[in-house]
Design a protein around this motif. Structure first.
Motif, mmCIF file in Angstrom:
data_model
loop_
_atom_site.group_PDB
_atom_site.id
_atom_site.type_symbol
_atom_site.label_atom_id
_atom_site.label_comp_id
_atom_site.label_asym_id
_atom_site.label_seq_id
_atom_site.Cartn_x
_atom_site.Cartn_y
_atom_site.Cartn_z
ATOM 1 N N PRO A 132 0.813 -1.221 0.000
ATOM 2 C CA PRO A 132 0.000 0.000 0.000
ATOM 3 C C PRO A 132 0.845 1.270 0.000
ATOM 4 O O PRO A 132 1.893 1.336 0.633
ATOM 5 C CB PRO A 132 -0.806 -0.120 1.294
ATOM 6 C CG PRO A 132 -0.033 -1.047 2.162
ATOM 7 C CD PRO A 132 0.733 -1.959 1.252
ATOM 8 N N PHE A 133 0.376 2.235 -0.763
ATOM 9 C CA PHE A 133 0.953 3.579 -0.779
ATOM 10 C C PHE A 133 -0.151 4.513 -0.314
ATOM 11 O O PHE A 133 -1.251 4.487 -0.856
ATOM 12 C CB PHE A 133 1.402 3.967 -2.189
ATOM 13 C CG PHE A 133 2.525 3.134 -2.710
ATOM 14 C CD1 PHE A 133 3.846 3.510 -2.511
ATOM 15 C CD2 PHE A 133 2.280 1.960 -3.411
ATOM 16 C CE1 PHE A 133 4.889 2.743 -2.993
ATOM 17 C CE2 PHE A 133 3.320 1.184 -3.903
ATOM 18 C CZ PHE A 133 4.627 1.573 -3.688
ATOM 19 N N PHE A 134 0.121 5.336 0.677
ATOM 20 C CA PHE A 134 -0.905 6.164 1.281
ATOM 21 C C PHE A 134 -0.770 7.630 0.902
ATOM 22 O O PHE A 134 0.324 8.118 0.637
ATOM 23 C CB PHE A 134 -0.879 6.002 2.806
ATOM 24 C CG PHE A 134 -1.111 4.580 3.221
ATOM 25 C CD1 PHE A 134 -2.360 4.012 3.097
ATOM 26 C CD2 PHE A 134 -0.070 3.805 3.695
ATOM 27 C CE1 PHE A 134 -2.582 2.692 3.459
ATOM 28 C CE2 PHE A 134 -0.284 2.490 4.064
ATOM 29 C CZ PHE A 134 -1.542 1.940 3.944
ATOM 30 N N GLY A 135 -1.891 8.322 0.924
ATOM 31 C CA GLY A 135 -1.924 9.756 0.677
ATOM 32 C C GLY A 135 -1.406 10.113 -0.707
ATOM 33 O O GLY A 135 -1.605 9.377 -1.669
ATOM 34 N N ASN A 136 -0.740 11.239 -0.786
ATOM 35 C CA ASN A 136 -0.200 11.716 -2.060
ATOM 36 C C ASN A 136 1.161 11.112 -2.379
ATOM 37 O O ASN A 136 1.767 11.469 -3.379
ATOM 38 C CB ASN A 136 -0.074 13.246 -2.027
ATOM 39 C CG ASN A 136 -1.423 13.909 -1.949
ATOM 40 O OD1 ASN A 136 -2.418 13.354 -2.407
ATOM 41 N ND2 ASN A 136 -1.460 15.083 -1.365
ATOM 42 N N TYR A 137 1.632 10.204 -1.520
ATOM 43 C CA TYR A 137 2.968 9.656 -1.699
ATOM 44 C C TYR A 137 3.099 8.939 -3.036
ATOM 45 O O TYR A 137 4.125 9.043 -3.700
ATOM 46 C CB TYR A 137 3.307 8.729 -0.529
ATOM 47 C CG TYR A 137 4.783 8.534 -0.343
ATOM 48 C CD1 TYR A 137 5.644 9.618 -0.252
ATOM 49 C CD2 TYR A 137 5.325 7.266 -0.267
ATOM 50 C CE1 TYR A 137 7.003 9.451 -0.086
ATOM 51 C CE2 TYR A 137 6.689 7.084 -0.097
ATOM 52 C CZ TYR A 137 7.513 8.178 -0.019
ATOM 53 O OH TYR A 137 8.858 8.018 0.137
ATOM 54 N N TRP A 138 2.068 8.194 -3.428
ATOM 55 C CA TRP A 138 2.101 7.503 -4.723
ATOM 56 C C TRP A 138 2.339 8.519 -5.844
ATOM 57 O O TRP A 138 3.194 8.314 -6.696
ATOM 58 C CB TRP A 138 0.816 6.721 -4.982
ATOM 59 C CG TRP A 138 0.775 6.220 -6.398
ATOM 60 C CD1 TRP A 138 0.207 6.840 -7.471
ATOM 61 C CD2 TRP A 138 1.378 5.033 -6.901
ATOM 62 N NE1 TRP A 138 0.420 6.111 -8.608
ATOM 63 C CE2 TRP A 138 1.138 4.995 -8.285
ATOM 64 C CE3 TRP A 138 2.113 4.006 -6.321
ATOM 65 C CZ2 TRP A 138 1.586 3.965 -9.100
ATOM 66 C CZ3 TRP A 138 2.559 2.972 -7.123
ATOM 67 C CH2 TRP A 138 2.299 2.950 -8.497
ATOM 68 N N ASP A 139 1.576 9.610 -5.844
ATOM 69 C CA ASP A 139 1.677 10.602 -6.913
ATOM 70 C C ASP A 139 3.083 11.193 -6.989
ATOM 71 O O ASP A 139 3.634 11.371 -8.077
ATOM 72 C CB ASP A 139 0.652 11.720 -6.712
ATOM 73 C CG ASP A 139 -0.781 11.218 -6.821
ATOM 74 O OD1 ASP A 139 -1.022 10.226 -7.542
ATOM 75 O OD2 ASP A 139 -1.654 11.813 -6.169
ATOM 76 N N VAL A 169 1.152 6.303 -14.638
ATOM 77 C CA VAL A 169 1.764 5.267 -13.815
ATOM 78 C C VAL A 169 0.627 4.686 -12.989
ATOM 79 O O VAL A 169 -0.056 5.398 -12.264
ATOM 80 C CB VAL A 169 2.885 5.851 -12.926
ATOM 81 C CG1 VAL A 169 3.519 4.758 -12.086
ATOM 82 C CG2 VAL A 169 3.944 6.542 -13.789
ATOM 83 N N ASN A 170 0.405 3.371 -13.131
ATOM 84 C CA ASN A 170 -0.767 2.701 -12.575
ATOM 85 C C ASN A 170 -0.390 1.883 -11.339
ATOM 86 O O ASN A 170 0.394 0.943 -11.440
ATOM 87 C CB ASN A 170 -1.367 1.791 -13.657
ATOM 88 C CG ASN A 170 -2.543 0.981 -13.195
ATOM 89 O OD1 ASN A 170 -3.000 1.083 -12.064
ATOM 90 N ND2 ASN A 170 -3.043 0.131 -14.094
ATOM 91 N N PRO A 171 -0.952 2.182 -10.165
ATOM 92 C CA PRO A 171 -0.614 1.425 -8.963
ATOM 93 C C PRO A 171 -1.075 -0.027 -9.024
ATOM 94 O O PRO A 171 -0.597 -0.858 -8.249
ATOM 95 C CB PRO A 171 -1.342 2.183 -7.849
ATOM 96 C CG PRO A 171 -2.431 2.916 -8.525
ATOM 97 C CD PRO A 171 -1.934 3.239 -9.903
ATOM 98 N N CYS A 172 -1.979 -0.351 -9.943
ATOM 99 C CA CYS A 172 -2.474 -1.724 -10.070
ATOM 100 C C CYS A 172 -1.726 -2.512 -11.134
ATOM 101 O O CYS A 172 -2.052 -3.662 -11.423
ATOM 102 C CB CYS A 172 -3.977 -1.713 -10.348
ATOM 103 S SG CYS A 172 -4.920 -0.997 -8.974
ATOM 104 N N ASN A 173 -0.691 -1.900 -11.720
ATOM 105 C CA ASN A 173 0.190 -2.575 -12.663
ATOM 106 C C ASN A 173 1.441 -2.985 -11.893
ATOM 107 O O ASN A 173 2.083 -2.141 -11.250
ATOM 108 C CB ASN A 173 0.542 -1.630 -13.818
ATOM 109 C CG ASN A 173 1.552 -2.223 -14.767
ATOM 110 O OD1 ASN A 173 2.735 -2.299 -14.453
ATOM 111 N ND2 ASN A 173 1.075 -2.643 -15.928
ATOM 112 N N LEU A 174 1.779 -4.252 -11.921
ATOM 113 C CA LEU A 174 2.898 -4.759 -11.122
ATOM 114 C C LEU A 174 4.220 -4.092 -11.484
ATOM 115 O O LEU A 174 5.005 -3.749 -10.600
ATOM 116 C CB LEU A 174 3.008 -6.280 -11.252
ATOM 117 C CG LEU A 174 4.105 -6.946 -10.427
ATOM 118 C CD1 LEU A 174 3.913 -6.687 -8.938
ATOM 119 C CD2 LEU A 174 4.135 -8.444 -10.714
ATOM 120 N N LEU A 175 4.476 -3.875 -12.763
ATOM 121 C CA LEU A 175 5.721 -3.224 -13.168
ATOM 122 C C LEU A 175 5.788 -1.805 -12.600
ATOM 123 O O LEU A 175 6.795 -1.403 -12.017
ATOM 124 C CB LEU A 175 5.838 -3.189 -14.698
ATOM 125 C CG LEU A 175 7.093 -2.519 -15.243
ATOM 126 C CD1 LEU A 175 8.350 -3.310 -14.863
ATOM 127 C CD2 LEU A 175 6.996 -2.374 -16.754
#
Length: 181
Positions: free
Chosen positions: A36-43, A63-69
């Motif tokens: 899991p990546f929380f908040g704006n950290y993923w962006d 960039v898709n968080p649901c794509n494994l690569l």
């Protein structure tokens, strides 16, 4: 596979699909990705790795968080940046002194870099380590150990930890995965 990673069926076919054209199972965004990546950290991290992913696939739009690569690239960037240890530099976690040295290549020879990256990924600058036995699968509910406290017999160290995910600490599980175990 260790701990929460065991919720996925890690076949060659699945991994290839998840890294190309099929989303990870039960993934709806950064908080439900492979980690899991929380908040704006993923962006923030996605913007940093986006140009590298475009080199692999020039047709990418996001960039898709649901794509494994994509998730792997973002996690690798997070770990690389976390290897600097934050405010934990000089403290011990997992029996290892955390470092301020950020690796610039794929050659992580310093155990302090590994532990700093794991610690920062787990809970940032919080002065607790996920080295309490049983936290591999149970996370924070299993309790934590204080940074630098080597005296608690339930707190694992690099030289004294279980490889059994039902017993091991979260740090031990991540350490073992990072070291090919």
């Amino acid at each position: 596979s260790q701990g929460k990673f065991s919720k996925f069926d890690w076949t060659d076919e699945n991994v290839k699909a998840w890294a190309t054209c099929t989303n990870l199972p039960n993934c709806s965004g950064p908080g439900t990705s492979v980690v899991p990546f929380f908040g704006n950290y993923w962006d923030t991290l996605a913007k940093k790795v986006g140009p590298d992913l475009l080199k692999i696939d020039p047709n990418r739009k996001n960039v898709n968080p649901c794509n494994l690569l994509d998730a792997t690239f973002v996690l690798a960037k997070d770990l690389q940046e976390g290897a600097g240890g934050g405010s934990n530099v000089g403290q011990k976690c997992f029996g290892i002194t955390m470092t301020s040295s950020i690796p610039t290549s794929c050659d992580w020879k310093d155990n302090g870099q590994y532990e700093s990256a794991i610690k920062m990924w787990e809970n940032g600058n919080d002065l607790a380590c996920y080295t309490k036995q049983g936290s591999c699968q149970n996370g924070p509910s299993a309790g934590t150990c204080s940074v630098g406290d080597p005296n608690d017999p339930d707190c694992e160290t690099v030289g004294n930890h279980s490889s059994d995910p039902s017993i091991a600490s979260h740090t031990a599980c991540v350490w073992d995965v990072g070291h090919g175990k």
